[in-house]
Design an enzyme around this catalytic site. Sequence first.
Site, short mmCIF file in Angstrom:
data_model
loop_
_atom_site.label_atom_id
_atom_site.label_comp_id
_atom_site.label_asym_id
_atom_site.label_seq_id
_atom_site.Cartn_x
_atom_site.Cartn_y
_atom_site.Cartn_z
N GLY A 105 17.73 -11.42 2.12
CA GLY A 105 16.72 -11.92 1.17
C GLY A 105 15.48 -12.46 1.84
O GLY A 105 14.70 -13.18 1.22
N THR A 144 0.84 -1.20 0.00
CA THR A 144 0.00 0.00 0.00
C THR A 144 0.88 1.25 0.00
O THR A 144 0.40 2.33 -0.37
CB THR A 144 -0.88 0.05 1.27
OG1 THR A 144 -0.05 -0.25 2.38
CG2 THR A 144 -2.02 -0.95 1.20
N GLU A 170 17.81 4.10 -2.71
CA GLU A 170 17.39 2.79 -3.22
C GLU A 170 16.69 2.93 -4.58
O GLU A 170 16.91 2.15 -5.50
CB GLU A 170 16.47 2.10 -2.21
CG GLU A 170 16.01 0.75 -2.69
CD GLU A 170 16.15 -0.38 -1.68
OE1 GLU A 170 16.60 -0.13 -0.55
OE2 GLU A 170 15.80 -1.50 -2.04
N TYR A 193 8.22 -6.67 -8.51
CA TYR A 193 7.79 -5.52 -7.71
C TYR A 193 7.56 -4.32 -8.63
O TYR A 193 6.51 -3.68 -8.59
CB TYR A 193 8.87 -5.19 -6.68
CG TYR A 193 8.50 -4.11 -5.70
CD1 TYR A 193 8.01 -4.42 -4.45
CD2 TYR A 193 8.63 -2.75 -6.04
CE1 TYR A 193 7.65 -3.44 -3.56
CE2 TYR A 193 8.29 -1.76 -5.14
CZ TYR A 193 7.79 -2.10 -3.90
OH TYR A 193 7.44 -1.12 -3.02
N SER A 203 14.00 -6.33 5.48
CA SER A 203 14.57 -5.00 5.24
C SER A 203 16.03 -4.86 5.60
O SER A 203 16.44 -3.86 6.20
CB SER A 203 13.77 -3.92 5.97
OG SER A 203 12.54 -3.78 5.35
N SER A 224 18.22 -4.24 3.40
CA SER A 224 18.70 -3.12 2.58
C SER A 224 18.39 -1.79 3.26
O SER A 224 19.26 -0.91 3.36
CB SER A 224 18.04 -3.09 1.20
OG SER A 224 17.91 -4.35 0.69
N ASP A 240 9.82 0.65 4.47
CA ASP A 240 10.93 -0.04 5.14
C ASP A 240 11.87 0.96 5.80
O ASP A 240 12.27 0.80 6.97
CB ASP A 240 11.73 -0.88 4.14
CG ASP A 240 10.85 -1.89 3.42
OD1 ASP A 240 9.70 -2.08 3.83
OD2 ASP A 240 11.32 -2.47 2.43
#
Length: 393
Positions: A128, A35, A166, A228, A132, A134, A178
Site C-alpha cells: 500500500g 501520464t 490487473e 484512480y 508497485s 501488485s 508499473d
Amino acid sequence: MIETMRQTFARVFNSGSNPEAFFSPGRVNLIGEHTDHEGGYVFPCAIDFGIYALARRNDSNTLRLYSMNFDGEYPVPFETKYSDIQEKLTGSRTWVNYPLGIASILMKHGYSLTSGLDILYNGNLPDGAGLSSSAALEVLTVRIFSELLGLGIDGVKAALFSQEAENSFVGMHCGIMDQFAVSMGKKNHAILLNCSTLDYSYAPLELGDCKIIITNSNVPHSLVGSEYNLRRTQCESALADIKRVKDISCLCDLTPNELDEYAYCVKDPVTLKRAVHAVSENARAKRAAEALKAGDLATFGRLMNASHVSLRDNYQVTIPELDLLAGLAWELPGVIGSRMTGGGFGGCTVSIVENGQAENFMNVIGREYKAKTGRKPSFYTTGSADGAGRLAL
Ligand code: GLA
C-alpha cells in the site's frame, strides 16, 4: 531471506524436488506521474526492494500458492485447478487474485499450462505504499510460469500480460508503467518509456554525490482504486471534448501550448485541470529526462517539485501528509527535488538528496512529520535494480 524461505517451503509444500528462486523488484517513478494512461512519457526505475519467490513444478496439476507476508495464519497453501480459475476471489486471501489473474490471462492468450506449480512468495516491499507490490507480484508470477513451463515470454509481453491481469481480473484500470518498470528495469538506469508506442530507452541514473530517498507517509493508499478510475474517466471526457475539433488519439498528443489553445472545448473546469496536469506532466517528464542525460540535476529537481505542485493542484491526488513531506523537503539544504510518487492518496514521496545531507533530511522530516501528523514516516534509500527474473544462487 532465501534460507528462511526454503524452510517454510519445505513445511508448507512437503516433500518434492528443490524449488528455484526468483525475484521481482518494486519501482519508484522519478517523474511522469499519471501520464501513462494518457499516452505520455514516464520515467521510473526498478528498486532494490521487491518480492522473492521459490517455485517448482508439481505433479498434481494444481496451482498451489503461499505468501509469507499474508498467510501466516494458514497452515496450508491456497490450491486450485487451472480450470477452476474463473473470476477474482473476495473475502480472505485476496492477494492470490494477482497470481490467479496471471494464470487466467496466460490461458486466455492460448498458453497451455502443462504442469501444476508450487509457489512461495515473500517480499520486503511495504504494502500500500505505491511502490508497485501488485505489479511485482504479477510480473514475478509471469516469469515463474514462463521459466518453469518453457513459455518463452519476453519482458515486454510479461508487462503487458500483467497489466491485462490487473485491468480485467483484479479490476484496477492502471496504465502500463508499473509492470513495465518492474519487468524491464536495468541496474543503475531509469527507463524513459513512451506509453503510447512502448518505445523505451535507458538513461544512466548518475546522481553524482546524491541519492534517492523514498519517504513513506505510512498512510496506505486506500482510495487509490476508486479515485484512480475516476481520474481516468475525467481524462477520457477531456479527450472526447477536444477530439470534436482536433484530431488526436490521446491527451499527451498535445503540447501545453496546444492544450491552451483548445482549452475552450473542455466545458467542465475540473476536467480541464485533469487534462492540464497530464499534458504539462508529459512535457516535464521529457525535459527532466533530457536534463538528467545532460547532467543537469538542478533542473531535474525543479521539475520534480513542479510535478508535485501539479499533482496537488490540478490532478488533486495528493493528501495533506504528502504535501507536508514534499513541503518540508523543499525547505531543507541539499534537497535537489522532492515529489509524491505513484498513484497518490497516500504512499510515498521520492526525493533526491545530497549524501552529506541525507541524515539531516531524515532527522528533520522524521521529527516535523511526527509532530504535525502523529505518524512516524519510514525512509528507504535505494539504488536502481534489474527487472524480474530467476536468481542465480
Ligand atoms: C499507479 C498505476 C500506474 C500509474 C501511476 C500514476 O501506480 O498503476 O499505471 O498510472 O499510478 O502515475
